[in-house]
Motif scaffolding. Structure first.
Motif, mmCIF file in Angstrom:
data_model
loop_
_atom_site.group_PDB
_atom_site.id
_atom_site.type_symbol
_atom_site.label_atom_id
_atom_site.label_comp_id
_atom_site.label_asym_id
_atom_site.label_seq_id
_atom_site.Cartn_x
_atom_site.Cartn_y
_atom_site.Cartn_z
ATOM 1 N N TYR A 73 -23.868 13.050 -19.724
ATOM 2 C CA TYR A 73 -22.945 13.740 -20.625
ATOM 3 C C TYR A 73 -23.631 13.839 -21.978
ATOM 4 O O TYR A 73 -24.084 12.833 -22.533
ATOM 5 C CB TYR A 73 -21.624 12.984 -20.745
ATOM 6 C CG TYR A 73 -20.712 13.548 -21.814
ATOM 7 C CD1 TYR A 73 -20.254 14.854 -21.741
ATOM 8 C CD2 TYR A 73 -20.316 12.778 -22.893
ATOM 9 C CE1 TYR A 73 -19.422 15.380 -22.715
ATOM 10 C CE2 TYR A 73 -19.479 13.286 -23.873
ATOM 11 C CZ TYR A 73 -19.039 14.593 -23.781
ATOM 12 O OH TYR A 73 -18.221 15.113 -24.751
ATOM 13 N N HIS A 74 -23.726 15.054 -22.486
ATOM 14 C CA HIS A 74 -24.370 15.257 -23.786
ATOM 15 C C HIS A 74 -23.321 15.642 -24.814
ATOM 16 O O HIS A 74 -22.575 16.608 -24.618
ATOM 17 C CB HIS A 74 -25.449 16.339 -23.691
ATOM 18 C CG HIS A 74 -26.145 16.568 -24.993
ATOM 19 N ND1 HIS A 74 -27.009 15.642 -25.545
ATOM 20 C CD2 HIS A 74 -26.093 17.603 -25.866
ATOM 21 C CE1 HIS A 74 -27.456 16.095 -26.689
ATOM 22 N NE2 HIS A 74 -26.912 17.283 -26.914
ATOM 23 N N PRO A 103 -14.872 7.904 -12.788
ATOM 24 C CA PRO A 103 -15.769 8.333 -13.858
ATOM 25 C C PRO A 103 -15.167 8.330 -15.269
ATOM 26 O O PRO A 103 -15.869 8.024 -16.230
ATOM 27 C CB PRO A 103 -16.183 9.748 -13.443
ATOM 28 C CG PRO A 103 -15.204 10.182 -12.428
ATOM 29 C CD PRO A 103 -14.627 8.961 -11.804
ATOM 30 N N SER A 104 -13.883 8.652 -15.427
ATOM 31 C CA SER A 104 -13.316 8.741 -16.776
ATOM 32 C C SER A 104 -13.331 7.416 -17.529
ATOM 33 O O SER A 104 -13.723 7.378 -18.695
ATOM 34 C CB SER A 104 -11.918 9.354 -16.733
ATOM 35 O OG SER A 104 -12.009 10.711 -16.343
ATOM 36 N N ASN A 116 -11.797 13.645 -19.770
ATOM 37 C CA ASN A 116 -11.798 13.854 -18.335
ATOM 38 C C ASN A 116 -13.260 13.952 -17.908
ATOM 39 O O ASN A 116 -13.879 15.007 -18.028
ATOM 40 C CB ASN A 116 -11.035 15.128 -17.968
ATOM 41 C CG ASN A 116 -11.003 15.367 -16.470
ATOM 42 O OD1 ASN A 116 -11.759 14.776 -15.706
ATOM 43 N ND2 ASN A 116 -10.120 16.243 -16.052
ATOM 44 N N ALA A 117 -13.809 12.844 -17.443
ATOM 45 C CA ALA A 117 -15.236 12.797 -17.101
ATOM 46 C C ALA A 117 -15.583 13.713 -15.938
ATOM 47 O O ALA A 117 -16.739 14.119 -15.808
ATOM 48 C CB ALA A 117 -15.660 11.363 -16.792
ATOM 49 N N TRP A 118 -14.608 14.048 -15.107
ATOM 50 C CA TRP A 118 -14.878 14.988 -14.017
ATOM 51 C C TRP A 118 -15.363 16.323 -14.588
ATOM 52 O O TRP A 118 -16.144 17.029 -13.969
ATOM 53 C CB TRP A 118 -13.629 15.205 -13.167
ATOM 54 C CG TRP A 118 -13.237 14.001 -12.369
ATOM 55 C CD1 TRP A 118 -12.255 13.095 -12.676
ATOM 56 C CD2 TRP A 118 -13.799 13.560 -11.135
ATOM 57 N NE1 TRP A 118 -12.190 12.128 -11.714
ATOM 58 C CE2 TRP A 118 -13.123 12.390 -10.747
ATOM 59 C CE3 TRP A 118 -14.814 14.048 -10.313
ATOM 60 C CZ2 TRP A 118 -13.410 11.689 -9.581
ATOM 61 C CZ3 TRP A 118 -15.114 13.353 -9.150
ATOM 62 C CH2 TRP A 118 -14.418 12.191 -8.796
ATOM 63 N N GLN A 131 -16.567 17.724 -11.328
ATOM 64 C CA GLN A 131 -15.367 18.436 -10.863
ATOM 65 C C GLN A 131 -15.720 19.452 -9.771
ATOM 66 O O GLN A 131 -15.014 19.575 -8.778
ATOM 67 C CB GLN A 131 -14.676 19.133 -12.038
ATOM 68 C CG GLN A 131 -13.448 19.931 -11.660
ATOM 69 C CD GLN A 131 -12.300 19.071 -11.182
ATOM 70 O OE1 GLN A 131 -12.266 17.864 -11.373
ATOM 71 N NE2 GLN A 131 -11.340 19.686 -10.532
ATOM 72 N N GLU A 132 -16.809 20.170 -9.949
ATOM 73 C CA GLU A 132 -17.232 21.148 -8.942
ATOM 74 C C GLU A 132 -17.569 20.453 -7.625
ATOM 75 O O GLU A 132 -17.197 20.931 -6.547
ATOM 76 C CB GLU A 132 -18.466 21.913 -9.421
ATOM 77 C CG GLU A 132 -18.253 22.777 -10.631
ATOM 78 C CD GLU A 132 -19.579 23.342 -11.131
ATOM 79 O OE1 GLU A 132 -20.369 23.854 -10.306
ATOM 80 O OE2 GLU A 132 -19.825 23.272 -12.350
#
Length: 143
Positions: A73-74, A103-104, A116-118, A131-132
């Motif tokens: 995550y950037h 993940p969150s 929402n880390a997804w 999420q994908e």
């Protein structure tokens, strides 16, 4: 988990502490105590490394990710990049050794805010959002 369980009573202050250390809708008070007191070191019967499968397990089982794959995550405004790994049981493992079944909470531990880390974590090998991958894994199960 052992066949015998013991009932214990805790006061409101101790229960509030357990709640503050739990993953909502995932952890039981026993899970929190096990993590805090045993550092996930005790194993439960039927669970090879003492914990139930994490939410990324369906993505692994669908062949869309593999244990050891990086998540990233950037934060462009802050110019910070956070990474994690997918464990063999579908958990998210942080570089500091902490592990989360979802993940969150893992990303919250890294950036100190609810997200929402997804929709934030990118699966590095594929370049796709979690999420994908989750949606694709779910549709593969329905087929």
């Amino acid at each position: 988990m052992s066949d015998s369980m013991r009932d214990i009573q805790v006061d409101d202050e101790v229960f509030a502490y357990l709640q503050s250390r739990s993953v909502p809708l995932v952890d039981t008070p026993n899970d929190v105590l096990r993590r805090l007191l045993l550092k996930d070191g005790a194993r439960s019967a039927g669970e090879p490394d003492g914990r139930r499968p994490g939410s990324l397990m369906s993505i692994i089982e669908a062949g869309l990710a593999a244990p050891g794959d990086k998540l990233r995550y950037h934060q462009s405004r802050l110019k910070r990049t956070h990474e994690a790994l997918i464990s063999s049981d579908g958990w998210v493992e942080l570089p500091d050794g902490r592990a989360f079944p979802q993940p969150s909470p893992a990303l919250k531990a890294q950036i100190q805010t609810e997200v929402n880390a997804w929709r934030c974590y990118v699966h590095v090998p594929s370049g796709r959002l979690l999420q994908e991958l989750r949606l694709e894994a779910a549709s593969a199960l329905q087929e």
